[in-house]
Design an enzyme around this catalytic site. Structure first.
Site, PDB file in Angstrom:
ATOM      1  N   LYS A  28      -6.914   1.235  -6.207  1.00 15.79           N
ATOM      2  CA  LYS A  28      -5.839   0.765  -7.099  1.00 15.79           C
ATOM      3  C   LYS A  28      -5.797  -0.755  -7.276  1.00 15.79           C
ATOM      4  O   LYS A  28      -5.380  -1.233  -8.322  1.00 15.79           O
ATOM      5  CB  LYS A  28      -4.473   1.253  -6.588  1.00 15.79           C
ATOM      6  CG  LYS A  28      -4.237   2.732  -6.842  1.00 15.79           C
ATOM      7  CD  LYS A  28      -2.838   3.111  -6.401  1.00 15.79           C
ATOM      8  CE  LYS A  28      -2.493   4.509  -6.838  1.00 15.79           C
ATOM      9  NZ  LYS A  28      -1.066   4.794  -6.705  1.00 15.79           N
ATOM     10  N   ASP A  65       3.413   4.406 -12.609  1.00  9.09           N
ATOM     11  CA  ASP A  65       4.308   4.854 -11.525  1.00  9.09           C
ATOM     12  C   ASP A  65       5.768   4.474 -11.786  1.00  9.09           C
ATOM     13  O   ASP A  65       6.677   5.206 -11.388  1.00  9.09           O
ATOM     14  CB  ASP A  65       3.863   4.281 -10.173  1.00  9.09           C
ATOM     15  CG  ASP A  65       2.779   5.143  -9.524  1.00  9.09           C
ATOM     16  OD1 ASP A  65       2.637   6.316  -9.915  1.00  9.09           O
ATOM     17  OD2 ASP A  65       2.080   4.630  -8.629  1.00  9.09           O
TER      18      ASP A  65
HETATM   19  P1  NAP Z   1       1.634   2.612   1.827  1.00  8.05           P
HETATM   20  O1  NAP Z   1       1.258   1.519   0.891  1.00  8.05           O
HETATM   21  O2  NAP Z   1       0.785   2.892   3.009  1.00  8.05           O
HETATM   22  O3  NAP Z   1       3.140   2.293   2.341  1.00  8.05           O
HETATM   23  C1  NAP Z   1       3.807   3.089   3.262  1.00  8.05           C
HETATM   24  C2  NAP Z   1       5.085   2.391   3.729  1.00  8.05           C
HETATM   25  O4  NAP Z   1       5.723   3.276   4.642  1.00  8.05           O
HETATM   26  C3  NAP Z   1       4.837   1.069   4.462  1.00  8.05           C
HETATM   27  O5  NAP Z   1       5.852   0.152   4.162  1.00  8.05           O
HETATM   28  C4  NAP Z   1       4.930   1.476   5.925  1.00  8.05           C
HETATM   29  O6  NAP Z   1       5.454   0.498   6.765  1.00  8.05           O
HETATM   30  C5  NAP Z   1       5.958   2.592   5.872  1.00  8.05           C
HETATM   31  N1  NAP Z   1       5.767   3.514   6.983  1.00  8.05           N
HETATM   32  C6  NAP Z   1       4.657   4.204   7.303  1.00  8.05           C
HETATM   33  N2  NAP Z   1       4.885   4.960   8.403  1.00  8.05           N
HETATM   34  C7  NAP Z   1       6.156   4.698   8.794  1.00  8.05           C
HETATM   35  C8  NAP Z   1       6.969   5.150   9.869  1.00  8.05           C
HETATM   36  N3  NAP Z   1       6.510   6.026  10.768  1.00  8.05           N
HETATM   37  N4  NAP Z   1       8.227   4.676   9.960  1.00  8.05           N
HETATM   38  C9  NAP Z   1       8.698   3.786   9.059  1.00  8.05           C
HETATM   39  N5  NAP Z   1       7.978   3.326   8.015  1.00  8.05           N
HETATM   40  C10 NAP Z   1       6.725   3.775   7.880  1.00  8.05           C
HETATM   41  O7  NAP Z   1       1.767   4.004   1.059  1.00  8.05           O
HETATM   42  P2  NAP Z   1       2.248   4.234  -0.456  1.00  8.05           P
HETATM   43  O8  NAP Z   1       1.079   4.232  -1.357  1.00  8.05           O
HETATM   44  O9  NAP Z   1       3.374   3.314  -0.706  1.00  8.05           O
HETATM   45  O10 NAP Z   1       2.762   5.757  -0.400  1.00  8.05           O
HETATM   46  C11 NAP Z   1       3.919   6.088   0.340  1.00  8.05           C
HETATM   47  C12 NAP Z   1       4.329   7.538   0.084  1.00  8.05           C
HETATM   48  O11 NAP Z   1       4.672   7.709  -1.283  1.00  8.05           O
HETATM   49  C13 NAP Z   1       3.245   8.571   0.383  1.00  8.05           C
HETATM   50  O12 NAP Z   1       3.873   9.682   0.960  1.00  8.05           O
HETATM   51  C14 NAP Z   1       2.707   8.915  -0.993  1.00  8.05           C
HETATM   52  O13 NAP Z   1       2.184  10.225  -1.048  1.00  8.05           O
HETATM   53  C15 NAP Z   1       3.974   8.822  -1.820  1.00  8.05           C
HETATM   54  N6  NAP Z   1       3.719   8.562  -3.260  1.00  8.05           N
HETATM   55  C16 NAP Z   1       4.138   9.488  -4.164  1.00  8.05           C
HETATM   56  C17 NAP Z   1       3.963   9.267  -5.503  1.00  8.05           C
HETATM   57  C18 NAP Z   1       4.431  10.294  -6.492  1.00  8.05           C
HETATM   58  O14 NAP Z   1       4.032  10.269  -7.660  1.00  8.05           O
HETATM   59  N7  NAP Z   1       5.303  11.206  -6.086  1.00  8.05           N
HETATM   60  C19 NAP Z   1       3.332   8.094  -5.966  1.00  8.05           C
HETATM   61  C20 NAP Z   1       2.917   7.151  -5.011  1.00  8.05           C
HETATM   62  C21 NAP Z   1       3.114   7.398  -3.658  1.00  8.05           C
HETATM   63  P3  NAP Z   1       4.615  -0.795   7.262  1.00  8.05           P
HETATM   64  O15 NAP Z   1       4.570  -1.717   6.087  1.00  8.05           O
HETATM   65  O16 NAP Z   1       5.435  -1.308   8.371  1.00  8.05           O
HETATM   66  O17 NAP Z   1       3.278  -0.281   7.681  1.00  8.05           O
END
Ligand code: NAP
Length: 293
Positions: free
Chosen positions: A74, A110
């Protein structure tokens, strides 16, 4: 779904990622294309990071119409594109690429995917409202930009690392968005939850296979006001613990499947240059694929 008829004129769409096998995009996009009776096909392309540039050059020579971009490409794709829309620049990530005038144009659908279920289902005036967003990763950027676009009075982002939270805030510069944005660590959550009109989970906590987990404890969720909207970006399981607990508290629940469908609708509008996309067909195809119906 009946197999599409491939002809000598079939136009090509797809998704690039690594891995890409678990992508749900081919299911929903091919369902829409079949419903529209268009001679297009949407395929998964597993592309390793070191092959990204050569793959994109190959797509250009093959006349690919457009493609979705997922992890880990991305951000990496951005220098390979001729144009990046202001929305994608603000988020710092591209999830949709289209071929326009022999050039690759990248955008990010998004934001549109995130706000569409809020706009269509709940005709609220958001300008007096408070959004609380859990997590400060990639998806949180689209959610923050979406909340700003809707006009939320305050946007609070909650994370577990103050350094990353500050970096997140500073990445928006001195923009108006940055003025409505505040960042907090998880220990401040208890005081934020009762104020939240919209509570969004952008962390992966509660995602399959950790289906019993939730980013909030039952006690924390008790503090959510009954009229609030709880929105989980996770789409498997459906609903998540987070949404189940919020619904028990009388909150309105929106699941990640709807955002996934709506960001796909926005991408198809760009590739096909048409406004009318069979969103119900896409939603149903996904629900069937995930055994949700
Ligand atoms: P990402 O960039 O890895 O970000 C994840 C975030 O969650 C980070 O801020 C991380 O904190 C935090 N996190 C991870 N584990 C945690 C825990 N155990 N406790 C507290 N905070 C935690 O991932 P992303 O791309 O943003 O995606 C996040 C979620 O959104 C995923 O489940 C993905 O499938 C979903 N999503 C869905 C859509 C949709 O169309 N529905 C689109 C995009 C994403 P740190 O910064 O401290 O590591």
């Amino acid at each position: 779904m009946t197999k599409p008829l491939i002809t000598g004129k079939t136009k090509l769409l797809g998704v690039i990622g690594h891995p890409v096998e678990h992508s749900l995009s081919p299911v929903m996009h091919n369902a829409a294309l079949a419903q529209l009776g268009l001679d297009y096909i949407y395929l998964p392309f597993p592309i390793e990071p070191e092959n990204l540039a050569v793959a994109i050059a190959g797509f250009a020579t093959m006349g690919v119409v457009g493609f979705s971009v997922t992890i880990p490409h991305k951000q990496a794709i951005m220098p390979l594109l001729s144009e990046i829309t202001p929305i994608a620049q603000a988020i710092g990530a591209v999830n949709t690429v289209s071929r326009q005038n022999n050039q690759w144009v990248g955008t990010n659908t998004d934001i549109e995917g995130f706000i569409a279920p809020l706009q269509t289902t709940y005709q609220q005036n958001w300008s007096q409202q408070i959004a609380v967003i859990l997590g400060n990763g990639g998806a949180a950027r689209a959610v923050v930009a979406g909340c700003y676009q809707l006009g939320f009075a305050q946007i609070h982002v909650v994370g577990r690392n103050m350094q990353r939270l500050h970096a997140f805030r500073h990445s928006w510069g001195n923009s108006q968005l940055a003025e409505s944005l505040q960042v907090h660590t998880w220990d401040e959550l208890a005081k934020l939850i009762p104020q939240a009109n919209l509570l969004v989970n952008t962390t992966p906590v509660g995602m399959y296979p950790q289906v019993e987990e939730s980013p909030l404890s039952v006690e924390e969720m008790q503090k959510l006001s009954p009229g609030a909207i709880a929105y989980d970006l996770i789409y498997t399981p459906n609903p998540t613990q987070f949404l189940q607990q919020a619904a028990k508290k009388g909150a309105i629940a929106i699941d990640g499947l709807e955002m996934l469908v709506q960001q796909g609708v926005a991408a198809l509008k760009i590739w096909l240059q048409r406004e009318s996309i069979p969103v119900d067909v896409m939603r149903l195809a996904l629900r069937k694929h995930l055994d949700l119906t």
